[in-house]
Design a protein around this motif. Structure first.
Motif, short mmCIF file in Angstrom:
data_model
loop_
_atom_site.label_atom_id
_atom_site.label_comp_id
_atom_site.label_asym_id
_atom_site.label_seq_id
_atom_site.Cartn_x
_atom_site.Cartn_y
_atom_site.Cartn_z
N ARG A 82 0.84 -1.21 0.00
CA ARG A 82 0.00 0.00 0.00
C ARG A 82 0.87 1.25 0.00
O ARG A 82 0.62 2.19 -0.76
N LEU A 83 1.90 1.26 0.83
CA LEU A 83 2.80 2.41 0.90
C LEU A 83 3.51 2.64 -0.43
O LEU A 83 3.71 3.78 -0.85
N ALA A 84 3.87 1.55 -1.09
CA ALA A 84 4.55 1.65 -2.38
C ALA A 84 3.66 2.30 -3.43
O ALA A 84 4.16 2.90 -4.40
N ARG A 85 2.34 2.19 -3.26
CA ARG A 85 1.40 2.82 -4.18
C ARG A 85 0.98 4.22 -3.71
O ARG A 85 0.15 4.86 -4.32
N GLN A 86 1.57 4.67 -2.60
CA GLN A 86 1.26 5.97 -2.00
C GLN A 86 -0.23 6.13 -1.72
O GLN A 86 -0.88 7.12 -2.08
N LEU A 87 -0.76 5.14 -1.05
CA LEU A 87 -2.17 5.13 -0.69
C LEU A 87 -2.32 5.05 0.82
O LEU A 87 -1.63 4.28 1.49
N SER A 88 -3.24 5.83 1.36
CA SER A 88 -3.52 5.77 2.79
C SER A 88 -4.46 4.61 3.09
O SER A 88 -5.11 4.08 2.18
N VAL A 89 -4.52 4.22 4.34
CA VAL A 89 -5.45 3.17 4.76
C VAL A 89 -6.87 3.57 4.40
O VAL A 89 -7.65 2.75 3.89
N VAL A 123 -6.52 -6.37 -4.90
CA VAL A 123 -5.38 -6.74 -5.73
C VAL A 123 -5.24 -5.79 -6.93
O VAL A 123 -4.14 -5.52 -7.39
N GLU A 124 -6.37 -5.27 -7.40
CA GLU A 124 -6.31 -4.31 -8.51
C GLU A 124 -5.68 -3.01 -8.05
O GLU A 124 -4.78 -2.46 -8.70
N ILE A 125 -6.11 -2.51 -6.90
CA ILE A 125 -5.60 -1.25 -6.37
C ILE A 125 -4.11 -1.33 -6.06
O ILE A 125 -3.34 -0.40 -6.33
N LEU A 126 -3.68 -2.46 -5.49
CA LEU A 126 -2.28 -2.59 -5.08
C LEU A 126 -1.38 -3.17 -6.17
O LEU A 126 -0.18 -3.34 -5.97
N GLY A 127 -1.97 -3.46 -7.34
CA GLY A 127 -1.16 -3.98 -8.43
C GLY A 127 -0.63 -5.36 -8.16
O GLY A 127 0.48 -5.71 -8.60
N LEU A 128 -1.39 -6.17 -7.45
CA LEU A 128 -0.98 -7.52 -7.11
C LEU A 128 -1.72 -8.52 -7.99
O LEU A 128 -2.31 -8.18 -9.00
N PRO A 233 -4.15 -8.43 -13.89
CA PRO A 233 -3.18 -7.44 -14.39
C PRO A 233 -3.01 -6.31 -13.39
O PRO A 233 -3.97 -5.92 -12.72
N PRO A 234 -1.79 -5.74 -13.27
CA PRO A 234 -1.55 -4.65 -12.34
C PRO A 234 -2.41 -3.43 -12.65
O PRO A 234 -2.75 -3.17 -13.80
N PHE A 235 -2.72 -2.70 -11.62
CA PHE A 235 -3.48 -1.45 -11.76
C PHE A 235 -2.45 -0.33 -11.88
O PHE A 235 -1.61 -0.15 -11.02
N ASN A 236 -2.45 0.40 -12.98
CA ASN A 236 -1.34 1.31 -13.28
C ASN A 236 -1.37 2.63 -12.52
O ASN A 236 -0.34 3.20 -12.24
N ALA A 237 -2.57 3.15 -12.23
CA ALA A 237 -2.63 4.47 -11.60
C ALA A 237 -2.34 4.37 -10.10
O ALA A 237 -2.75 3.42 -9.45
N VAL A 238 -1.65 5.35 -9.56
CA VAL A 238 -1.35 5.36 -8.13
C VAL A 238 -2.57 5.71 -7.31
O VAL A 238 -2.82 5.16 -6.26
N GLY A 239 -3.38 6.60 -7.76
CA GLY A 239 -4.57 6.97 -7.02
C GLY A 239 -5.53 7.69 -7.93
O GLY A 239 -5.24 7.93 -9.10
N ASP A 240 -6.71 7.99 -7.45
CA ASP A 240 -7.64 8.74 -8.29
C ASP A 240 -8.22 9.89 -7.50
O ASP A 240 -7.86 10.10 -6.37
#
Length: 240
Positions: A82-89, A123-128, A233-240
């Protein structure tokens, strides 16, 4: 207590690449909504203090690098991904439709109990991938145990518990278990055939070796049979 992963060496290197002083970094972080004193940035780079999550994200933006770079580790846990995607809890919880406290507990305990929809969203949000998530949650051995029991016994009994672990629909899991059960049964039939036919020991050992190799790849083979459902497939955007 959980601490944000942080590499003082990477932080110093990133700032040096940008040619910025700690005062300039502090000024830019304030503009990003994360005001800090230059001395605190120096303390991060010396390893005596660790930035908070919002500070880590702001620092990454200011230094034009990823938060994963500043963390200095290959993400291994749910929190680190989650941190690697710069996303808060709160952002992750909102996007997967889960209470923030419940999601925070899942990270802290390394135990995921989300429903299939929440799992796929995660898994989509975290690119897993679902396969990767099972590994992160430390449930590979549990999955292997169910698979071993399924191929060596009544495979239908294990459809539900396996589907619960991997978050793949029961029909697809059932198809995979049925095929694996048939494949494993073929090893036994071949072995017994050679045994009854009094074939040489070399042939018996060959079949036994094939059987052992099959068992070693049990989890990998299961995911191969599951196919793309386990490899989102990984989710490419960091956030929306």
């Amino acid at each position: 207590m959980y601490s944000t992963p942080f590499s003082p060496v990477e932080a110093r290197s990133a700032r040096a690449r940008m040619g910025l002083t700690t005062a300039q970094v502090a000024h830019s972080m304030a503009a990003c909504g994360a005001p800090v004193h230059p001395d605190l940035i120096a303390a991060w780079e010396q390893g005596t203090h660790v930035p908070s999550e919002p500070q880590l994200f702001a620092l990454a933006d200011v230094l034009w690098c990823t938060s994963a770079t500043l963390m200095g580790v290959e993400p291994r846990t749910l929190a680190e991904h989650r941190l690697a995607r710069q996303l808060s809890v709160e952002r992750v919880a909102y996007r997967i439709g889960m209470d923030a406290a419940e999601y925070r507990a899942a990270e802290a305990q390394q135990q995921w109990a989300g429903d299939p929809r929440q799992t796929r969203a995660l898994v989509e949000i975290l690119g897993l991938s679902l396969r990767h998530l099972v590994g992160i949650m430390g449930r590979v051995d549990e999955l292997a145990g169910h698979l071993r029991a399924a191929i060596d016994g009544r495979w239908k009994v294990y459809v539900v518990p396996v589907a619960e672990i991997v978050a793949v629909n029961e029909t697809r899991v059932g198809d995979a278990l049925r095929e694996m059960h048939a494949e494993f049964a073929e090893f036994s039939e071949r072995y017994m055939g050679h045994l009854v036919g009094r074939n040489d020991d070399a042939r018996l050992k060959e079949v036994a070796a094939e059987r052992s190799a099959y068992l070693r790849r049990l989890v990998d083979h299961f995911w191969e049979l599951i196919g793309e459902a386990g490899d989102v497939p990984p989710f490419n955007a960091v956030g929306d």
